[in-house]
Write an enzyme that holds these catalytic residues in place. Structure first.
Site, PDB file in Angstrom:
ATOM      1  CB  ALA A  24       1.130 -42.405  56.165  1.00  0.00           C
ATOM      2  CB  SER A  44       5.350 -43.170  59.076  1.00  0.00           C
ATOM      3  OG  SER A  44       3.985 -43.242  59.418  1.00  0.00           O
ATOM      4  CE1 TYR A  57       0.369 -39.714  64.319  1.00  0.00           C
ATOM      5  CE2 TYR A  57       0.151 -41.873  63.294  1.00  0.00           C
ATOM      6  CZ  TYR A  57       0.315 -40.510  63.184  1.00  0.00           C
ATOM      7  OH  TYR A  57       0.443 -39.939  61.949  1.00  0.00           O
ATOM      8  CB  THR A  75       3.185 -37.945  66.015  1.00  0.00           C
ATOM      9  OG1 THR A  75       4.405 -38.083  65.280  1.00  0.00           O
ATOM     10  CG2 THR A  75       2.304 -36.909  65.332  1.00  0.00           C
ATOM     11  NE  ARG A 117      -5.008 -34.758  56.623  1.00  0.00           N
ATOM     12  CZ  ARG A 117      -4.345 -35.744  57.177  1.00  0.00           C
ATOM     13  NH1 ARG A 117      -4.129 -36.861  56.517  1.00  0.00           N
ATOM     14  NH2 ARG A 117      -3.893 -35.634  58.406  1.00  0.00           N
ATOM     15  CE  LYS A 171       6.409 -35.012  62.525  1.00  0.00           C
ATOM     16  NZ  LYS A 171       5.005 -35.200  62.162  1.00  0.00           N
ATOM     17  CB  SER A 212       5.850 -30.716  63.452  1.00  0.00           C
ATOM     18  OG  SER A 212       5.071 -31.310  62.424  1.00  0.00           O
ATOM     19  CG  HIS A 245       0.515 -34.137  61.262  1.00  0.00           C
ATOM     20  ND1 HIS A 245       0.662 -34.952  62.345  1.00  0.00           N
ATOM     21  CD2 HIS A 245       0.288 -34.968  60.214  1.00  0.00           C
ATOM     22  CE1 HIS A 245       0.522 -36.223  61.983  1.00  0.00           C
ATOM     23  NE2 HIS A 245       0.292 -36.256  60.682  1.00  0.00           N
ATOM     24  NE  ARG A 261      -0.889 -35.210  55.646  1.00  0.00           N
ATOM     25  CZ  ARG A 261      -1.174 -35.524  54.389  1.00  0.00           C
ATOM     26  NH1 ARG A 261      -1.010 -34.645  53.442  1.00  0.00           N
ATOM     27  NH2 ARG A 261      -1.638 -36.717  54.081  1.00  0.00           N
ATOM     28  N   GLY A 284       7.982 -28.416  58.232  1.00  0.00           N
ATOM     29  CA  GLY A 284       6.832 -27.695  57.677  1.00  0.00           C
ATOM     30  C   GLY A 284       7.242 -26.689  56.621  1.00  0.00           C
ATOM     31  NE  ARG A 296       7.242 -28.220  49.749  1.00  0.00           N
ATOM     32  CZ  ARG A 296       6.965 -28.702  50.960  1.00  0.00           C
ATOM     33  NH1 ARG A 296       7.928 -28.871  51.860  1.00  0.00           N
ATOM     34  NH2 ARG A 296       5.730 -29.043  51.287  1.00  0.00           N
ATOM     35  NE  ARG A 329       1.960 -31.885  51.874  1.00  0.00           N
ATOM     36  CZ  ARG A 329       1.830 -31.320  53.068  1.00  0.00           C
ATOM     37  NH1 ARG A 329       2.870 -30.723  53.648  1.00  0.00           N
ATOM     38  NH2 ARG A 329       0.667 -31.342  53.710  1.00  0.00           N
TER      39      ARG A 329
HETATM   40  C1  FNR Z   1       2.636 -36.738  57.080  1.00  0.00           C
HETATM   41  N1  FNR Z   1       3.065 -36.477  58.377  1.00  0.00           N
HETATM   42  C2  FNR Z   1       3.097 -37.495  59.308  1.00  0.00           C
HETATM   43  N2  FNR Z   1       3.572 -37.268  60.564  1.00  0.00           N
HETATM   44  C3  FNR Z   1       3.656 -38.278  61.462  1.00  0.00           C
HETATM   45  O1  FNR Z   1       4.104 -38.047  62.589  1.00  0.00           O
HETATM   46  N3  FNR Z   1       3.270 -39.540  61.110  1.00  0.00           N
HETATM   47  C4  FNR Z   1       2.778 -39.856  59.887  1.00  0.00           C
HETATM   48  O2  FNR Z   1       2.464 -41.004  59.597  1.00  0.00           O
HETATM   49  C5  FNR Z   1       2.656 -38.790  58.953  1.00  0.00           C
HETATM   50  N4  FNR Z   1       2.146 -39.027  57.702  1.00  0.00           N
HETATM   51  C6  FNR Z   1       2.168 -38.039  56.748  1.00  0.00           C
HETATM   52  C7  FNR Z   1       1.755 -38.341  55.447  1.00  0.00           C
HETATM   53  C8  FNR Z   1       1.844 -37.373  54.465  1.00  0.00           C
HETATM   54  C9  FNR Z   1       1.418 -37.706  53.066  1.00  0.00           C
HETATM   55  C10 FNR Z   1       2.337 -36.073  54.772  1.00  0.00           C
HETATM   56  C11 FNR Z   1       2.480 -35.023  53.721  1.00  0.00           C
HETATM   57  C12 FNR Z   1       2.719 -35.771  56.066  1.00  0.00           C
HETATM   58  C13 FNR Z   1       3.621 -35.150  58.734  1.00  0.00           C
HETATM   59  C14 FNR Z   1       5.128 -35.100  58.449  1.00  0.00           C
HETATM   60  O3  FNR Z   1       5.855 -35.867  59.378  1.00  0.00           O
HETATM   61  C15 FNR Z   1       5.684 -33.674  58.543  1.00  0.00           C
HETATM   62  O4  FNR Z   1       5.322 -33.113  59.767  1.00  0.00           O
HETATM   63  C16 FNR Z   1       5.238 -32.767  57.402  1.00  0.00           C
HETATM   64  O5  FNR Z   1       5.099 -33.485  56.201  1.00  0.00           O
HETATM   65  C17 FNR Z   1       6.236 -31.626  57.215  1.00  0.00           C
HETATM   66  O6  FNR Z   1       5.802 -30.721  56.246  1.00  0.00           O
HETATM   67  P1  FNR Z   1       6.289 -30.760  54.707  1.00  0.00           P
HETATM   68  O7  FNR Z   1       7.787 -30.985  54.707  1.00  0.00           O
HETATM   69  O8  FNR Z   1       5.545 -31.869  54.053  1.00  0.00           O
HETATM   70  O9  FNR Z   1       5.894 -29.415  54.210  1.00  0.00           O
END
Ligand code: FNR
Length: 340
Positions: free
Chosen positions: A81, A108, A131, A157, A166, A208, A230, A232, A235, A264, A267, A287
């Site tokens: 996002a 996103s 979504y 998603t 969070r 997803k 995934s 997410h 989160r 997920g 790194r 991230r």
């Molecule tokens: C996300 N993710 C996410 N997924 C999605 O389908 N729509 C979204 O808008 C978001 N927004 C979002 C914001 C932030 C700040 C993060 C960190 C994550 C989840 C994202 O697509 C993904 O599944 C994870 O970020 C993968 O993990 P890593 O690579 O961050 O460890």
């Protein structure tokens, strides 16, 4: 840190110095106790390699094909996002970086830049993430905009019927610029409307947020074109397993019917290798892209993807794999298997 970052965690440290605490915490954080957040990273450390050395590795080919689109690295940009909290150019910079790395960006649903702005800024292959919405007319409208702006797939998603808790965001009294038109739109229905979506678009649909065989089988039955394993980025529901340990279950249940992607905790290039060994066709990174964007805009994201690419290439060479197809389950071993 004065020197150029040499890996993703160094980019993360720099991003921490640059970003307002509230935004850094929003990007980095996970749900509740953050058990799954830690696990997403730690689980990779419990997988080791079984390299083959009697192989000619003078040429390494990293390319793969996702839904018919050839990309030069099996590393895609996950939908995340509000990129403008990381950099004023937002998702436009991200899309340009994806194009420069010849890979796919998933935009996103909650992006700061519009579908059109991102589409006109570069020629990257783009997917659009949606979504499950209460209002099908809004979904249909967005899908139609994605189609007419050249997006090549819809990523639905399914693991966010409600927003995960969070705690850092609560403590920080996180204030994010609202994306007004989307307020109150997310559906809490558990079914994912895939059948209906298929009736309003010819674009392929990836789901997803799947981490069990049960959901994977259901998704294939209703006709998805691919699955993204995934949680997410840890989160949503805390105490779900690290995605790397959910991947094999999904891959086995799906067989070869549809491609399985993964995200997920990636790194390192070694993490990408492990996910491919467990059956992923490609991975997505969330991230790390935002850290790169915060530190150096488009260039920062390019560096992040290039570093992961170079690490993956070296891992493949040192494991005796000349192409991603040659990476097999027998190139890795889980801790559990080692202790048997
Ligand atoms: C996300 N993710 C996410 N997924 C999605 O389908 N729509 C979204 O808008 C978001 N927004 C979002 C914001 C932030 C700040 C993060 C960190 C994550 C989840 C994202 O697509 C993904 O599944 C994870 O970020 C993968 O993990 P890593 O690579 O961050 O460890």
């Amino acid at each position: 840190m004065e020197q150029e970052p040499v890996n993703v965690s160094e980019f993360q440290k720099l991003a921490k110095q640059i970003l307002p605490k509230m935004y850094y915490d929003f990007i980095t954080g996970g749900a509740d106790d953050e058990y799954t957040l830690r696990e997403n990273i730690e689980a990779f450390r419990r997988i080791t390699f079984r390299p083959r050395v009697l192989v000619d590795v003078s040429r390494i080919n990293l390319s793969t094909t996702i839904l018919g689109h050839k990309i030069s690295v099996p590393i895609m940009l996950a939908p995340t996002a509000r990129h403008k909290i990381a950099h004023p150019e937002g998702e436009v910079a991200t899309a340009r970086a994806a194009a420069a790395c010849n890979t796919i960006m998933v935009l996103s649903f909650t992006s700061n830049c519009t579908l059109e702005e991102v589409a006109s800024s570069c020629d990257a292959v783009r997917f659009f993430q949606l979504y499950v919405l209460k209002r099908r007319d809004v979904s249909a409208h967005l899908v139609q905009r994605a189609e007419s702006n050249g997006y090549k797939a819809i990523v639905l998603t399914a693991d966010r019927p409600r927003l995960g808790q969070r705690e850092a965001d609560i403590k920080n009294r996180l204030l994010l610029p609202k994306v007004k038109i989307y307020e109150g739109l997310i559906s809490t229905k558990s079914h994912s409307d895939i059948g209906w979506l298929k009736s309003v678009t010819n674009l392929p649909i990836l789901i997803k947020g799947v981490i069990t065989a049960e959901d994977a089988i259901k998704a294939v039955e209703v006709g998805v074109d691919g699955i993204i394993v995934s949680n997410h980025g840890a989160r949503q529901l805390d105490y779900v397993p690290a995605t790397i340990f959910a991947l094999e279950e999904v891959v086995k249940s799906v067989g070869n019917k549809v491609p399985v992607l993964f995200d997920g905790g990636i790194r390192r290039g070694t993490d990408v290798f492990k996910a491919i060994a467990l059956g992923a066709q490609a991975v997505l990174v969330g991230r790390p892209v935002l850290y790169g964007l915060a530190v150096k805009g488009e260039h920062g994201i390019r560096r992040v993807i290039e570093m992961l690419r170079d690490e993956l290439e070296l891992t493949m060479a040192l494991s005796g794999c000349c192409s991603t197809k040659e990476i097999t389950r027998s190139h890795i071993q889980t801790q559990h298997e080692r202790l048997k």
